[in-house]
Every structure is written in C-alpha cells, then in structure tokens.
Design an enzyme around this catalytic site. Structure first.
Site, PDB file in Angstrom:
ATOM      1  N   THR A   1       0.820  -1.204   0.000  1.00  0.00           N
ATOM      2  CA  THR A   1       0.000   0.000   0.000  1.00  0.00           C
ATOM      3  C   THR A   1       0.857   1.259   0.000  1.00  0.00           C
ATOM      4  O   THR A   1       1.999   1.243   0.483  1.00  0.00           O
ATOM      5  CB  THR A   1      -0.910   0.013   1.252  1.00  0.00           C
ATOM      6  OG1 THR A   1      -1.566   1.276   1.366  1.00  0.00           O
ATOM      7  CG2 THR A   1      -0.088  -0.208   2.524  1.00  0.00           C
ATOM      8  N   ASP A   2       0.285   2.349  -0.508  1.00  0.00           N
ATOM      9  CA  ASP A   2       1.002   3.619  -0.444  1.00  0.00           C
ATOM     10  C   ASP A   2       1.056   4.182   0.976  1.00  0.00           C
ATOM     11  O   ASP A   2       1.833   5.092   1.257  1.00  0.00           O
ATOM     12  CB  ASP A   2       0.371   4.651  -1.381  1.00  0.00           C
ATOM     13  CG  ASP A   2      -1.101   4.936  -1.103  1.00  0.00           C
ATOM     14  OD1 ASP A   2      -1.687   4.261  -0.229  1.00  0.00           O
ATOM     15  OD2 ASP A   2      -1.673   5.817  -1.766  1.00  0.00           O
ATOM     16  N   GLU A   3       0.278   3.607   1.896  1.00  0.00           N
ATOM     17  CA  GLU A   3       0.260   4.119   3.266  1.00  0.00           C
ATOM     18  C   GLU A   3       1.571   3.871   4.002  1.00  0.00           C
ATOM     19  O   GLU A   3       1.804   4.476   5.056  1.00  0.00           O
ATOM     20  CB  GLU A   3      -0.922   3.529   4.034  1.00  0.00           C
ATOM     21  CG  GLU A   3      -2.262   3.981   3.475  1.00  0.00           C
ATOM     22  CD  GLU A   3      -3.430   3.596   4.348  1.00  0.00           C
ATOM     23  OE1 GLU A   3      -3.345   3.744   5.579  1.00  0.00           O
ATOM     24  OE2 GLU A   3      -4.442   3.130   3.794  1.00  0.00           O
TER      25      GLU A   3
ATOM     26  N   TYR B   1      -1.616  -0.613  11.061  1.00  0.00           N
ATOM     27  CA  TYR B   1      -1.804  -1.222   9.736  1.00  0.00           C
ATOM     28  C   TYR B   1      -0.637  -0.905   8.815  1.00  0.00           C
ATOM     29  O   TYR B   1       0.032  -1.806   8.291  1.00  0.00           O
ATOM     30  CB  TYR B   1      -3.113  -0.741   9.101  1.00  0.00           C
ATOM     31  CG  TYR B   1      -3.156  -0.922   7.603  1.00  0.00           C
ATOM     32  CD1 TYR B   1      -2.934  -2.180   7.030  1.00  0.00           C
ATOM     33  CD2 TYR B   1      -3.405   0.149   6.748  1.00  0.00           C
ATOM     34  CE1 TYR B   1      -2.955  -2.349   5.652  1.00  0.00           C
ATOM     35  CE2 TYR B   1      -3.429  -0.017   5.380  1.00  0.00           C
ATOM     36  CZ  TYR B   1      -3.207  -1.263   4.825  1.00  0.00           C
ATOM     37  OH  TYR B   1      -3.225  -1.432   3.463  1.00  0.00           O
TER      38      TYR B   1
ATOM     39  N   LYS C   1       2.424  -3.350   7.278  1.00  0.00           N
ATOM     40  CA  LYS C   1       2.628  -3.520   5.837  1.00  0.00           C
ATOM     41  C   LYS C   1       4.044  -3.108   5.446  1.00  0.00           C
ATOM     42  O   LYS C   1       4.674  -3.756   4.610  1.00  0.00           O
ATOM     43  CB  LYS C   1       1.596  -2.709   5.051  1.00  0.00           C
ATOM     44  CG  LYS C   1       0.197  -3.286   5.070  1.00  0.00           C
ATOM     45  CD  LYS C   1       0.123  -4.699   4.489  1.00  0.00           C
ATOM     46  CE  LYS C   1       0.366  -4.709   2.995  1.00  0.00           C
ATOM     47  NZ  LYS C   1       0.237  -6.097   2.443  1.00  0.00           N
TER      48      LYS C   1
END
Length: 332
Positions: free
Chosen positions: A121-123, A148, A152
């Site tokens: 994810t870009d997060e 989260y 990741k």
C-alpha cells in the site's frame, strides 16, 4: 505460469484480481482465504469452476502454505489485515497476518523456488501535505503512521530482505486507494453509496479535506498481472491512476450521480491519525512495463461502481446493519 496461488482472494482487491485473471489469462487459480469478516466466498461467484480451487485456511498455517505454494507456479499475496480503524482498536491481528503470514509465505516460496508478488500500500510512505506538489515514488522513505501501515511496511522489508539474502524471486507493488465491486461496506466509497441506497445520509470525516489517489480495482489487477509477467525481480512498482480527490468531493460526486443534493451529508468526528494526502507517481510502471489504466476518468469508474452496488444488494446487505451500528457507537 499456469497455476497461481492468490492469498486473500475472497477479499475486495484479491477477488477482483481473481475475476480479472480468469478473464484475461488461462491460468488455474487457487485462492487461500481465512474468510474473516472482510472475506466473502460469494465474491468469487462467476469464476469458472474448472479454473478455480478455493481453500479455506490461514496464511500463518505453515504446513498448509507449504503444500499450496509447492503446487503453484507463482504466488500473488493479497491477504492482509487492512482497516486502519481496526488496527488502532486491536493491533495484534495485524502483526499476525501482515508480518507472520508474509514470513510464512516467503519462506515457502524460497524453499520451492517459486515466483512471488507482494501486494502493498502507499500508506507505508506516510502522508503528504495538502498543498504539496510532490507524489510518492519508489524512492520515497517509509514513514508509516498506524499499526496497519507499519505492519505492511514491515512485510515489504521482509520481502526485500528475502530477495537479497536468499534469492527470493519476488516483486513488490504499492498501490493507492482502490474502489470498485466487492468492497466491504465499512470502507469509505461503498459505505456512502449503500447509505444513499438505504436512505441514510452519507458521513464525512472532519472537513473532508483529506485527499486519496483513487484507482479502480480492475486497473490494480491489470497492473499486478503486468508486473507478474514482466516485472524485474527485486523491483518495487507503484500503481496509481492519477485519481486524486478529496473526500468531500467524492461524497458530493456520489450524491450527484445518485440524483441527490450534493450537500445531503453529515460531518462526523475525524478519526485518529487520519493521513492528509496520498498521491502516487506510477511513471516507472508505465514506462518500463507499458501499463496504463482503463479507468483514467475517476467519474466514469465511480458511476460503474455505484451501478454495481445498486444491482448487488444481496451481496452487501448482510453486513450493512452491523457496520452502521459499529460506526454509530463511535459517533461516526
């Protein structure tokens, strides 16, 4: 490749990939999914039965993973705990699935010498200022802001370490926010769509200024398949479709598309640690591998998504009331 193992293939993004791969390739697809609340076996309805094997199981089950990886030609790893609010309330499942689960899979892929693609994810990059002109690239330093996104980020680093230390034949992709069919109604876009269908006013966190870079799940799927087939081992590719919109604009577009007053929504308390802006620069993917999105126009992709939820109430209705009760208990 003739046989792909897809972890988390009954979840939102994973099930869209399974449908896409079944349409666009001749591969046999094995789905491994633990069917948590975010997974739905019905999301795979319509995939030809002779092309699909479904296994109900957990990616932390080393014996099961060993067997399934050994039988496949490639692994596409979607399975993850992914809801930010849930990670703030109960972080431990995110460690189990996102860290231990990924470790279990890459160890099996290493032992069997199998091709591995890791969905991220870009997060992991944190967030950008609202007035910042920059976008995330493959060189952006990691700066996760929630349990989260930090788990990741940790799983990404595990994959990179296994490539360098053990020769794992892996690639990684970090994608922006997905929308489309089969997304759980707890998520932003389907929650607002299904609220309007039910005659409930949509809910907007804070002032709605937070910006997300939206991509249709079919475009994410086509990018992943392109990376699986053409990507250079050890490389990371960012997937995005230049779909930056703030949450306020998205809510108003949904209301407009569904024939409602654009202002017919309520503001609710913003969530803790709400990242300001995500934006993806997918130049590397486009120039090196020749990928481009089908839904370059966010409005047309959103309209197609609204139609899907209008036509598939039987899929989302069972979880709607429980989801809204949960949010009501939090004042959201």
């Amino acid at each position: 490749m003739s046989h792909i193992l897809v972890t988390g293939g009954a979840g939102f993004i994973g099930s869209n990939f399974v449908h896409y791969a079944a349409r666009e390739t001749d591969h046999h697809i094995t789905v491994l999914d633990s069917l948590t609340y975010a997974g739905n076996r019905a999301s795979l309805d319509g995939v030809p039965e002779d092309r699909l094997t479904f296994v109900h199981g957990d990616i932390t089950d080393a014996e099961l993973v060993e067997t399934l990886v050994g039988e496949a030609d490639a692994v596409v790893h979607y399975a993850a705990e992914s809801h930010n609010d849930n990670s703030l309330h109960s972080p431990r499942p995110f460690l189990d699935t996102n860290i231990i689960g990924t470790y279990t899979l890459i160890e099996a892929a290493r032992r069997h010498g199998k091709r591995f693609h890791h969905i991220s994810t870009d997060e992991v990059y944190g967030d950008l200022e609202l007035d910042d002109l920059e976008r995330f690239t493959e060189e952006t330093p990691y700066n996760p802001s929630s349990p989260y996104s930090s788990t990741k980020a940790g799983s990404d680093l595990l994959v990179r370490a296994w490539v360098r230390s053990f020769g794992l034949k892996a690639t990684i992709s970090n994608c922006s926010n997905n929308y489309g069919p089969f997304q759980h109604v707890e998520k932003f876009i389907p929650r607002q769509i299904t609220n309007v269908i039910r005659g409930i006013r949509p809910k907007l966190y804070g002032a709605g200024e937070n910006v997300r870079d939206w991509i249709h799940a079919d475009d994410h799927s086509s990018a992943v398949l392109t990376i699986l087939e053409k990507g250079r081992i050890g490389e990371t590719y960012l997937i995005g479709a230049d779909g930056e919109r703030n949450n306020k604009d998205v809510v108003e577009l949904i209301l407009q598309e569904m024939g409602q007053d654009r202002n017919a929504y309520d503001h609710v308390t913003d969530r803790a640690g709400h990242d300001l802006r995500y934006a993806i620069d997918s130049t590397k993917l486009r120039t090196e591998l020749g990928w481009s999105p089908q839904f370059a126009d966010f409005e047309s992709g959103l309209a197609a998504t609204i139609r899907w939820y209008q036509e598939n109430e039987a899929w989302w209705a069972p979880s709607k009331d429980e989801t809204e009760a949960f949010y009501a208990s939090k004042g959201q």
